[in-house]
Design a protein around this motif. Structure first.
Motif, PDB file in Angstrom:
ATOM      1  N   GLY A 151       0.817  -1.215   0.000  1.00 40.65           N
ATOM      2  CA  GLY A 151       0.000   0.000   0.000  1.00 40.65           C
ATOM      3  C   GLY A 151       0.846   1.258   0.000  1.00 40.65           C
ATOM      4  O   GLY A 151       0.532   2.236  -0.687  1.00 40.65           O
ATOM      5  N   PHE A 152       1.932   1.211   0.759  1.00 44.79           N
ATOM      6  CA  PHE A 152       2.864   2.346   0.824  1.00 44.79           C
ATOM      7  C   PHE A 152       3.456   2.627  -0.557  1.00 44.79           C
ATOM      8  O   PHE A 152       3.422   3.759  -1.041  1.00 44.79           O
ATOM      9  CB  PHE A 152       3.967   2.017   1.838  1.00 44.79           C
ATOM     10  N   LEU A 153       3.978   1.596  -1.216  1.00 49.04           N
ATOM     11  CA  LEU A 153       4.573   1.769  -2.546  1.00 49.04           C
ATOM     12  C   LEU A 153       3.524   2.179  -3.579  1.00 49.04           C
ATOM     13  O   LEU A 153       3.810   2.966  -4.483  1.00 49.04           O
ATOM     14  CB  LEU A 153       5.283   0.492  -2.995  1.00 49.04           C
ATOM     15  N   GLN A 154       2.306   1.660  -3.413  1.00 50.36           N
ATOM     16  CA  GLN A 154       1.256   1.944  -4.388  1.00 50.36           C
ATOM     17  C   GLN A 154       0.894   3.429  -4.443  1.00 50.36           C
ATOM     18  O   GLN A 154       0.505   3.931  -5.493  1.00 50.36           O
ATOM     19  CB  GLN A 154       0.017   1.090  -4.092  1.00 50.36           C
ATOM     20  N   ILE A 159       3.376   4.734  -6.907  1.00 55.16           N
ATOM     21  CA  ILE A 159       3.132   4.133  -8.224  1.00 55.16           C
ATOM     22  C   ILE A 159       1.877   4.730  -8.864  1.00 55.16           C
ATOM     23  O   ILE A 159       1.879   5.085 -10.040  1.00 55.16           O
ATOM     24  CB  ILE A 159       3.047   2.600  -8.103  1.00 55.16           C
ATOM     25  N   ASP A 160       0.812   4.860  -8.078  1.00 54.46           N
ATOM     26  CA  ASP A 160      -0.427   5.446  -8.604  1.00 54.46           C
ATOM     27  C   ASP A 160      -0.177   6.864  -9.125  1.00 54.46           C
ATOM     28  O   ASP A 160      -0.701   7.249 -10.168  1.00 54.46           O
ATOM     29  CB  ASP A 160      -1.524   5.465  -7.543  1.00 54.46           C
ATOM     30  N   LYS A 161       0.627   7.614  -8.405  1.00 61.19           N
ATOM     31  CA  LYS A 161       0.929   8.988  -8.823  1.00 61.19           C
ATOM     32  C   LYS A 161       1.739   8.982 -10.119  1.00 61.19           C
ATOM     33  O   LYS A 161       1.469   9.759 -11.037  1.00 61.19           O
ATOM     34  CB  LYS A 161       1.694   9.713  -7.709  1.00 61.19           C
ATOM     35  N   TYR A 162       2.714   8.071 -10.227  1.00 64.97           N
ATOM     36  CA  TYR A 162       3.535   7.984 -11.440  1.00 64.97           C
ATOM     37  C   TYR A 162       2.684   7.559 -12.632  1.00 64.97           C
ATOM     38  O   TYR A 162       2.849   8.079 -13.734  1.00 64.97           O
ATOM     39  CB  TYR A 162       4.693   7.008 -11.279  1.00 64.97           C
ATOM     40  N   LEU A 163       1.767   6.633 -12.410  1.00 67.67           N
ATOM     41  CA  LEU A 163       0.880   6.181 -13.484  1.00 67.67           C
ATOM     42  C   LEU A 163      -0.048   7.317 -13.920  1.00 67.67           C
ATOM     43  O   LEU A 163      -0.323   7.491 -15.101  1.00 67.67           O
ATOM     44  CB  LEU A 163       0.071   4.961 -13.044  1.00 67.67           C
ATOM     45  N   THR A 210       2.089   9.878 -15.958  1.00 71.04           N
ATOM     46  CA  THR A 210       2.511   9.368 -17.274  1.00 71.04           C
ATOM     47  C   THR A 210       1.346   8.842 -18.104  1.00 71.04           C
ATOM     48  O   THR A 210       1.549   8.446 -19.253  1.00 71.04           O
ATOM     49  CB  THR A 210       3.531   8.232 -17.120  1.00 71.04           C
ATOM     50  N   GLY A 211       0.155   8.831 -17.532  1.00 72.63           N
ATOM     51  CA  GLY A 211      -0.982   8.239 -18.231  1.00 72.63           C
ATOM     52  C   GLY A 211      -0.812   6.734 -18.401  1.00 72.63           C
ATOM     53  O   GLY A 211      -1.446   6.130 -19.263  1.00 72.63           O
ATOM     54  N   GLY A 212       0.054   6.142 -17.589  1.00 70.86           N
ATOM     55  CA  GLY A 212       0.307   4.707 -17.663  1.00 70.86           C
ATOM     56  C   GLY A 212       1.148   4.295 -18.855  1.00 70.86           C
ATOM     57  O   GLY A 212       1.342   3.108 -19.107  1.00 70.86           O
TER      58      GLY A 212
END
Length: 170
Positions: A23-26, A29-33, A36-38
């Motif tokens: 959850g911490f890493l997510q 990751i969610d912000k990076y996705l 970048t639009g994934g």
């Protein structure tokens, strides 16, 4: 050091941390996705720094290999992102030394067979690649055995170097 352009809220980080290392890493990751639009391409690469790309690379690596192994990772277009960038070196710097060694071994197979591994193919040809590239099997099994430890080391590194991964805001 370059100022981090990505921001995450302290509240989101606390909530993620309550869910554990995943959850911490997510949260990051969610912000990076989102930023970048994934999509990882020449337009989106400059939006993240090297540390952020390393964490996002781990996300894609973990997701693809856990679901369908190295063949799927490569067929889905992540081969260059993982193997043509200093991802393995970053994993070593994150403290995941055995994982880094595994990545270098996988890169040898990838480099020797890149053209065929990346070639578009039918579903049957895709499935046949699993038999053709059985050399990946032991590496996938090794990763499955170490995945939890690797993820924990990465989460620990991110926690100890938050400013490399995002600016924390209220």
């Amino acid at each position: 050091m370059e100022v981090c352009k990505i921001t995450v809220t302290d509240a989101a980080l606390r909530k993620g941390a309550e869910e554990g290392m995943d959850g911490f890493l997510q949260v990051f990751i969610d912000k990076y996705l989102e930023v970048t639009g994934g999509e990882i391409n020449k337009e989106t690469m400059p939006l993240l720094n090297g540390w952020q790309h390393s964490l996002l690379g781990y996300h894609f690596f973990r997701q693809e290999v856990m679901e369908g192994g190295f063949v799927q990772l490569i067929q889905n277009g992540y081969g260059p992102y993982i193997f043509d960038n200093p991802f393995a070196k970053a994993m070593r710097l994150f403290g995941a030394k055995d994982f880094s060694k595994l990545l270098y071994e996988a890169k040898k197979i990838y480099d020797a067979n890149r053209e065929n591994l990346e070639r578009d193919c039918t579903d049957d040809e895709f499935m046949a690649k699993y038999e053709k590239y059985e050399a990946f099997d032991d590496l996938e099994e090794s990763y499955m055995d170490m995945e939890e430890i690797v993820t924990a080391k990465i989460a620990e590194y991110v926690d100890e170097h938050l400013d490399q991964f995002a600016k924390i805001v209220e």
